[in-house]
Every structure is written in C-alpha cells, then in structure tokens.
Design a protein around this motif. Structure first.
Motif, PDB file in Angstrom:
ATOM      1  N   HIS A  84    -116.033  74.781  -9.287  1.00 31.71           N
ATOM      2  CA  HIS A  84    -115.320  74.018  -8.236  1.00 31.71           C
ATOM      3  C   HIS A  84    -115.726  74.474  -6.831  1.00 31.71           C
ATOM      4  CE1 HIS A  84    -112.784  72.628 -11.460  1.00 31.71           C
ATOM      5  NE2 HIS A  84    -112.056  73.710 -11.561  1.00 31.71           N
ATOM      6  N   HIS A  90    -114.109  69.180 -20.782  1.00 29.25           N
ATOM      7  CA  HIS A  90    -112.893  69.495 -21.541  1.00 29.25           C
ATOM      8  C   HIS A  90    -112.794  68.663 -22.806  1.00 29.25           C
ATOM      9  CE1 HIS A  90    -111.079  72.327 -18.740  1.00 29.25           C
ATOM     10  NE2 HIS A  90    -111.592  71.583 -17.777  1.00 29.25           N
ATOM     11  N   HIS A 120    -119.086  72.497 -17.592  1.00 29.22           N
ATOM     12  CA  HIS A 120    -117.643  72.383 -17.302  1.00 29.22           C
ATOM     13  C   HIS A 120    -117.175  71.018 -17.783  1.00 29.22           C
ATOM     14  CE1 HIS A 120    -114.165  73.590 -14.445  1.00 29.22           C
ATOM     15  NE2 HIS A 120    -113.726  72.814 -15.428  1.00 29.22           N
ATOM     16  N   LYS A 172    -112.572  81.990 -19.502  1.00 25.70           N
ATOM     17  CA  LYS A 172    -112.149  81.164 -18.364  1.00 25.70           C
ATOM     18  C   LYS A 172    -110.785  81.610 -17.873  1.00 25.70           C
ATOM     19  CE  LYS A 172    -112.137  77.349 -15.710  1.00 25.70           C
ATOM     20  NZ  LYS A 172    -111.799  75.988 -16.101  1.00 25.70           N
ATOM     21  N   ASP A 217    -116.520  68.654 -15.091  1.00 24.13           N
ATOM     22  CA  ASP A 217    -115.087  68.897 -15.272  1.00 24.13           C
ATOM     23  C   ASP A 217    -114.390  67.623 -15.750  1.00 24.13           C
ATOM     24  OD1 ASP A 217    -112.602  70.083 -15.361  1.00 24.13           O
ATOM     25  OD2 ASP A 217    -112.234  69.945 -13.208  1.00 24.13           O
TER      26      ASP A 217
HETATM   27 ZN   LIG Z   1    -111.747  72.155 -15.702  1.00 20.59          ZN
END
Ligand SMILES: [Zn+2]
Length: 463
Positions: free
Chosen positions: A272, A105, A103, A210, A331
C-alpha cells in the motif's frame, strides 16, 4: 600393377558396399526420425512471433516460445512450426512470464465474535474473491495477503488453494483467526508460536507473515501497545526465515519512518505504498528521502492498490521523480471493485510513462524474488510454463484512484491469453483456437444422437 588394381578395385567395391550400407542405415534413421517427428511433435504449444519480455533472462526481443510437457522447452528465433502440435500466432503481442500478484485475497477471513449480532452479518460475505479470476489478467501466481491465520489456514487451503488452477501461495496473518474478524485486534490472537508452527507445516505454500489493520485509532493501553502486531509478525517471520508484509497505519507514537527505517528488516515488504496515510512527498513536492534510505537498507515497496491504498497525488509525482514500487499488486477482495485487475494497475503505471519492460520486471522477477520463489516469474528453459500474452492498446483511456480522482492516458495493457503449467487457461478471443467452420467433424456432432465426445473443435492443451 594389375594385382594392385584388382585389389584396389576389390577394396573400392567393399568401401562402396560399406558406404551403401551406411547410406541405407542413415536413410532408415532419417526416415524413422522424420516419421517419429510427424507422429510425436517435440512441442505441445508454440507461441510464434511475439515480443518476448523476460527480465529474469534480460530478454526483450521478437522470439518464439515453445512448450513441452508443461515446461518451457525453448525460447528462440524461428523455432520449427513442423515440430509443434499447436502453433499460436502472437505477432504484435507481448509474451511475458505469467504475472505474479503478491497482494490478493482468497478465502473467508476471520470470523465475527458472534454471528448472530448485527455486526456479525458483515462477515457473511467472504473477504476473498475467486482465485482463478487472476488468470484473466495474465496472472499465474497469486499470494493471499493474510486473509487466513494459523487457525483458519487449513480451511483456506482445502477450500481454495488446493482447487485453484492459478498457483496460490500465502502470507499468514499473525492473527490466528485471520483478517477482519472479531478477534483481529486481540493481541492474544497474535500467537507467535502457533504462527511459526503453521508456517513450518505449510512451508511449500506459506511464503511470509502479514500484519494488517492493527489499532489504527483508539488509545494505547496495556494490551494495545504501538508495535505489538509488527513485533509479533517479525518474531514469527524470523522463526520461519520469511519476509513480513506490512499493512500499516502511522500514528503519533508509531511513525512511518520508524517502520521502514528501524522495524522492517531487509527483505520485508511495505504494501500500500501510495496510500493516503504515508508521507511519500515532502511539502516541496520532492519524494521523501526516507524511501530511498529504507530501500538502501533492503526494505521492499509494493503497490497493493486495493479499495483505499492508491492515490495519484502520491503515485504520479513519485513515478515522475523515479521512485517506483518494487512490485505491482492489486489487493483484490470483495470490498474492492476499483482496482478491477492486475492489467488495470499495470496500465495506470504505463499511462504515467513507465516502460512496459520495467512494469513486467515489477510483476514477474521482482515479486518472485521478494517471496523467495526465484523459480517463478521467468521463461527459463525447464521452468514451469506460466506465460502471459499481453497487448498494448493506444488511444484515449482514463483511470481512477482511491480518492475518486481521474487520470487520462493514451495507453492500456490488456491480457489476451494466459498459459498455466503449459495449458491454455484463458483465451477469450480464441488466439489458440480454430475458426468454427474449420473445426473437426466431432464439433458438428449432436451429442444427444449418441455421437462420441469430445465435441470440441480440436484438441488443445487447455484447462
Ligand atoms: Zn489486502
């Protein structure tokens, strides 16, 4: 008797000559192979004396790891230093498969509806951070978690994925325009056919679908039904036989239990997991049994720490009761400077008392399996040489969560060196390097005086 003796002597002489010839031949072969060994070492790089943790192969011991031609050549005790072009002493450090952060970006994310409105300006900054930043944490594979969709994936591929040193894979956002743009809440944008076609076209890079941020507030209407985004993501993933990664917000008509017990398919990933909005604990403090039930069904749980999705009040009691996410991930994005790094997230769990070998499993072999890339996250001989060299520090440390609370701990895990496809991609303390006084003569050259390049201290298998 005599004749016999004479004949015998002659035979002996012949045998002796034959033996001599053999001896000479063997000696020649030996000398030439020694010379060959001296000229062309078998290994490009030898990591000597580290504590190897390779859960995919059930290895947890002090061993050497040898690399040749960008691949793992050998893992074993006392591998020959003489056969290595470069030896790195990693005594006291941990040697693990390169970590996998599923995860992350990269790239820009969705576009605003109108660049010239004040709202448009928040999109000026890309959502993603540089892909290769991951290397500073021992991470050799990242998976972009839906920053781009079918319409924007090619741009992300050309701008970021094709240029990165770190291996970049991706979950494709079900929203064609991508994440956090002006079209993110448009159900028309969740085009299953376009998603499935893109997935097929880039099946070497795209490992899943996603869905994120869908209709977390506001009344349901004809377009915005509770499960529209989840259902469409599943439909695309079914076409491509890949998992869905869910970023989810429970609401009155859309419960977390329904997501993980009914909607999510075996192999789908809830990221998450320790965010504030999930009923991880019951009122009595016990871990909600729906987590075990979902896990039993094959649903996977992922950390996805991020800016707002990791709370000690959920994570610490859950870990104490033995519930740990299957995979650890950061993330990381431009709105998130709380996570800092994969090593930081691993350290938080280590400080909660989770053994390092368990955490390595959850950041190598487990995520590899989750994204159906079992050739990754292992030190098996013949596989691409992606390696993390980690150090465990002991002392006083403290960590923060997304609720801005602190947790004290006595251990921290840091990355000391990262090897990607057999080449040293990160080595800030020079584990693999020679002290400057011992550098080869070129290092002392001034290139402006017409001296030949390279002027580096030595030749290293380096990026
Ligand atoms: Zn994310």
């Amino acid at each position: 008797m005599q004749r016999y003796f004479a004949r015998g002597k002659a035979t002996n002489m012949r045998s002796f000559c034959r033996f001599g010839l053999h001896f000479t031949l063997i000696a020649m072969v030996l000398v030439s192979s020694l010379r060959l060994a001296a000229q062309a070492p078998t290994y490009d790089l030898l990591l000597k004396g580290g504590h190897v943790i390779d859960p995919a192969n059930s290895v947890d011991a002090v061993l050497d790891v040898a690399i040749a031609g960008g691949k793992i050549a050998a893992v074993g005790k006392d591998l020959s230093v003489a056969q290595a072009k470069k030896v790195v002493d990693v005594t006291g450090l941990y040697v693990t498969p390169g970590l996998i952060d599923i995860h992350y970006h990269v790239g820009h994310g969705g576009a605003p509806l109108d660049w010239f409105t004040p709202e448009g300006r928040v999109h000026l900054q890309p959502l993603g951070i540089p892909a290769d930043w991951a290397l500073t944490s021992g991470v050799t594979t990242i998976v972009d978690a839906g920053t781009s969709g079918a319409e924007t994936f090619l741009l992300e591929k050309e701008e970021v994925i094709d240029r990165a040193q770190v291996r970049v894979l991706a979950f494709l956002n079900i929203v064609a325009n991508g994440m956090e743009g002006g079209l993110e809440q448009s159900v028309d944008q969740m085009d299953v056919k376009f998603c499935a076609e893109t997935l097929k076209k880039y099946s070497d890079i795209i490992v899943g679908v996603k869905t994120a941020h869908y209709w977390t507030a506001g009344p349901w209407d004809g377009e915005h039904t509770p499960w529209a985004a989840v259902d469409r993501a599943i439909a695309c993933a079914e076409a491509g036989k890949v998992p869905v990664m869910y970023d989810f917000w429970p609401r009155a008509d859309r419960s977390y239990a329904d997501l993980i017990l009914k909607k999510a398919r075996p192999g789908d990933i809830h990221t998450h997991v320790f965010a504030q909005q999930f009923p991880i604990l019951l009122k009595d403090g016990k871990v909600n049994p729906i987590l075990a039930e979902a896990h039993q069904r094959g649903v996977i749980f992922d950390v996805g720490h991020g800016q707002g999705s990791f709370w000690f009040r959920n994570a610490v009691p859950a870990a104490k009761q033995g519930f740990l996410p299957d995979s650890i991930s950061t993330d990381l994005h431009t709105g998130n400077y709380r996570t800092i790094s994969m090593a930081n997230v691993i350290s938080k769990f280590r400080a909660m008392g989770v053994p390092l070998s368990d955490l390595i499993q959850r950041s190598t072999v487990n995520p590899a399996r989750e994204i159906h890339r079992t050739e990754l996250g292992t030190l098996s001989v013949g596989k691409e040489a992606d390696i993390a060299v980690l150090e465990e520090l002991h002392g006083k440390f403290s960590y923060i969560d997304c609720g801005l609370a602190k947790m004290n701990g006595d251990v921290q895990v840091i990355a000391r060196m990262t090897v990607r496809a057999g080449r040293v991609a990160y080595d800030p303390s020079g584990l693999s390097m020679v002290e400057w006084e011992k550098a080869r003569p070129q290092y002392f050259n001034n290139p402006s005086e017409g001296n030949p390049a390279p002027a580096t201290a030595e030749d290293l298998p380096q990026h």
